[in-house]
Scaffold this active site. Sequence first.
Site, PDB file in Angstrom:
ATOM      1  N   GLY A  50       0.849  -1.185   0.000  1.00 20.24           N
ATOM      2  CA  GLY A  50       0.000   0.000   0.000  1.00 20.24           C
ATOM      3  C   GLY A  50       0.882   1.232   0.000  1.00 20.24           C
ATOM      4  N   GLN A  55       2.898   9.891   1.941  1.00 15.69           N
ATOM      5  CA  GLN A  55       4.209   9.245   1.849  1.00 15.69           C
ATOM      6  C   GLN A  55       5.009   9.717   0.637  1.00 15.69           C
ATOM      7  OE1 GLN A  55       2.435   5.098   2.573  1.00 15.69           O
ATOM      8  NE2 GLN A  55       4.556   4.954   3.307  1.00 15.69           N
ATOM      9  N   CYS A  98       7.194  -0.143   6.897  1.00 15.20           N
ATOM     10  CA  CYS A  98       6.654   0.996   6.160  1.00 15.20           C
ATOM     11  C   CYS A  98       7.724   1.556   5.239  1.00 15.20           C
ATOM     12  CB  CYS A  98       6.186   2.063   7.154  1.00 15.20           C
ATOM     13  SG  CYS A  98       5.469   3.526   6.398  1.00 15.20           S
ATOM     14  N   LEU A  99       7.333   1.899   4.024  1.00  9.27           N
ATOM     15  CA  LEU A  99       8.280   2.486   3.086  1.00  9.27           C
ATOM     16  C   LEU A  99       8.850   3.802   3.620  1.00  9.27           C
ATOM     17  CD1 LEU A  99       6.399   1.830  -0.280  1.00  9.27           C
ATOM     18  CD2 LEU A  99       8.390   0.609   0.614  1.00  9.27           C
ATOM     19  N   HIS A 140      -3.278   0.554   8.112  1.00  6.23           N
ATOM     20  CA  HIS A 140      -1.946   1.170   8.058  1.00  6.23           C
ATOM     21  C   HIS A 140      -1.962   2.390   7.133  1.00  6.23           C
ATOM     22  CE1 HIS A 140       2.599   0.857   7.926  1.00  6.23           C
ATOM     23  NE2 HIS A 140       2.349   1.612   6.878  1.00  6.23           N
ATOM     24  N   GLU A 141      -2.520   2.213   5.935  1.00  9.07           N
ATOM     25  CA  GLU A 141      -2.539   3.324   4.965  1.00  9.07           C
ATOM     26  C   GLU A 141      -3.494   4.430   5.406  1.00  9.07           C
ATOM     27  OE1 GLU A 141      -0.146   3.428   2.960  1.00  9.07           O
ATOM     28  OE2 GLU A 141       0.409   1.323   3.176  1.00  9.07           O
ATOM     29  N   HIS A 144      -1.913   6.817   7.775  1.00 12.47           N
ATOM     30  CA  HIS A 144      -1.072   7.843   7.140  1.00 12.47           C
ATOM     31  C   HIS A 144      -1.880   9.101   6.811  1.00 12.47           C
ATOM     32  CE1 HIS A 144       2.886   6.105   6.726  1.00 12.47           C
ATOM     33  NE2 HIS A 144       2.395   4.991   6.215  1.00 12.47           N
TER      34      HIS A 144
END
Length: 184
Positions: A50, A55, A98-99, A140-141, A144
């Site tokens: 995702g 991000q 996480c990226l 999670h997304e 953000h």
Amino acid sequence: MNRKSKLLPIHIYGDKVLRQKALPVMEITNEIKKFVLNLIFTMYERDGLGLAAPQVGKSLKIFVCDPQWSKTDIKKPLVLINPEILYAEGEQVNEEGCLSIPEIYEKVKRFKSIKMKALDLEGQEVIHEGEDLFAVVMQHENDHLNGVMFIDHIPSIRKMIIKKKLKDLSKTTDSEGNNISHDL
């Protein structure tokens, strides 16, 4: 994705955009559609399940995900614009990464199942229900979009253990809290 898709820079822990509440998308314009295609392209290129707009430096309520991709290698990205959680229940604990927080993985408690309402890329209302990994990715997304990162869900003792790594990551931002290193 088409050849015109562009790889977007991932913003890293310490960048202020990651801690802001994202703004709702008022209209799905051609510019928004192009951005979403780039977001999807970047998610796959960076091996993410995702990716949320903050991000990549855009404070917009948009995220894309494809939790099945890691298992099937078939790309079926979902686009969620202005998502809203309708219900969540149960409990599960999984290791997350996480990226925007590279090389840090921690166990996080999440709801086991979740139901979200959002707009798709055509502006149509869609409902997504997910369990297990799909539920984790959506939560999670969505976090953000509210300025929350997965490390905010871990116990204080674990945060103390990763404090130095987080401090090192935050050194990739300037005094205003903006990313200065886009090579990740």
